[in-house]
Scaffold this active site. Structure first.
Site, short mmCIF file in Angstrom:
data_model
loop_
_atom_site.label_atom_id
_atom_site.label_comp_id
_atom_site.label_asym_id
_atom_site.label_seq_id
_atom_site.Cartn_x
_atom_site.Cartn_y
_atom_site.Cartn_z
CB THR A 98 21.77 16.31 34.63
OG1 THR A 98 20.52 16.85 35.06
CG2 THR A 98 22.42 15.60 35.80
CD GLU A 108 17.55 10.13 36.33
OE1 GLU A 108 16.92 10.29 35.26
OE2 GLU A 108 17.73 11.05 37.14
N1 HSE Z 1 22.53 14.26 42.06
C1 HSE Z 1 22.36 14.64 40.70
C2 HSE Z 1 23.32 15.77 40.37
C3 HSE Z 1 20.95 15.07 40.47
O1 HSE Z 1 23.44 16.66 41.19
O2 HSE Z 1 23.96 15.75 39.32
C4 HSE Z 1 20.65 15.57 39.09
O3 HSE Z 1 19.41 16.24 39.09
#
Ligand code: HSE
Length: 313
Positions: free
Chosen positions: A184, A131
């Site tokens: 993201t 991630e």
């Molecule tokens: N919590 C993360 C965000 C998840 O909202 O950026 C990404 O899918």
């Protein structure tokens, strides 16, 4: 005899669940990604990408599944090499935890091929590195539910402490994925770095209520708490038709609706399968009507198992 090939599946996840930015997430049944790990004589990792999803890196340096697998191999130092095939099924930049599902499927397959030296929970730090590579931040709210199943709270990042919520699995989750891509890393740039105390109070009240609602299996309580006064207002600007789709979900009977992860997918909370189907159809129609965007609808209860080995030979 030890296995020569392991095929594993890791499911999509809904993270944030409205108010729980970076700390709440749950696994759903579908979609998901599949990874196949096979023994090979040459040491190290070779990587192959399968599937028709656009813009997925096909080389071992850039692909997140290969990256996290190489970290696991470095740690375990097996006496044989591994060929990893990622059967990429989930669209990227979807808000459904696509990179998380790739990493988790690969880690579960590789770990099983190595004779399961690590427990499932011990794979989490490797998935987090994935991630970090993709989104620039090691958030666990997709990888933890995809790996472990169920609904989770990331109680702390330092040290990492993931708590499984003892849920009553009675709620139907509607996820609508419009066909557009939001990286993201881009969506994270919009998140405010400071918040007024009045917003924080409202947000943590909702997080607490949401956890209680999940434990009770109450769609009414969970839906009421799917209110995000901090991140949703800024990220909604990235999703054409967001407010129309949310209105359509609520009018069709959803008890709550917000952005899934960093979007563009949106999720809604439903009391029953028939209500979920009506909500899904209304949201899909609203995306088309308000923004001219086609979308896919997924309906499921929480996936309690998480990632699993599909086939061993
Ligand atoms: N919590 C993360 C965000 C998840 O909202 O950026 C990404 O899918």
């Amino acid at each position: 005899m030890s296995s020569r090939t392991i095929k594993a599946y890791a499911p999509a996840s809904i993270s944030n669940l409205g108010p729980g930015f970076d700390v709440l997430g749950l696994a759903i049944e579908k979609p998901g990604d599949v990874a196949i790990a096979t023994r090979q004589k040459e040491a190290g990792l070779t990587f192959k990408l399968r599937g028709t999803v656009n813009n997925v890196p096909d080389n071992a340096q850039d692909n997140v599944a290969a990256y996290v697998s190489s970290l696991l191999i470095e740690e375990v130092k097996p006496l044989f090499g591994i060929r990893l095939t990622l059967d990429k099924r989930m669209p990227i930049g979807s808000g459904l935890g696509s990179s998380a599902a790739s990493s988790v499927a690969a880690l579960v397959a590789v770990n099983a091929l190595l004779g399961s030296p690590l427990r499932k929970e011990e794979l989490l730090p490797f998935a987090l590195e994935g991630e970090k590579k993709i989104a620039g931040s090691g958030h666990a709210d997709n990888v933890a539910p995809s790996l472990l199943g169920g609904a989770v709270v990331v109680r702390s990042y330092d040290p990492l402490d993931v708590v499984k919520i003892p849920i009553r699995n009675a709620i139907y989750w509607v996820v609508v994925h419009p066909h557009l891509v939001i990286p993201t890393a881009e969506a994270r740039k919009l998140v405010p770095q400071t918040v007024p105390i009045s917003s924080a109070i409202r947000q943590w009240g909702n997080v607490g209520g949401l956890v209680a609602g999940l434990a009770a299996g109450s769609a009414a309580m969970v839906g009421k708490c799917v209110e995000d006064v901090i991140v949703e207002p800024v990220r909604a600007t990235l999703i054409p038709g967001f407010y129309e789709v949310k209105r359509a979900a609520l009018d069709a009977g959803a008890t709550g609706c917000s952005i899934s992860g960093s979007g563009p997918a949106m999720f809604a909370v439903a009391k029953s399968p028939s209500s979920a189907r009506a909500i899904g159809a209304a949201m899909k129609a609203a995306f088309q009507r308000a923004a001219g965007i086609s979308s896919d609808v997924y309906i499921s209860r929480v996936n309690m198992k998480g990632a699993k080995v599909l086939k061993e030979q």
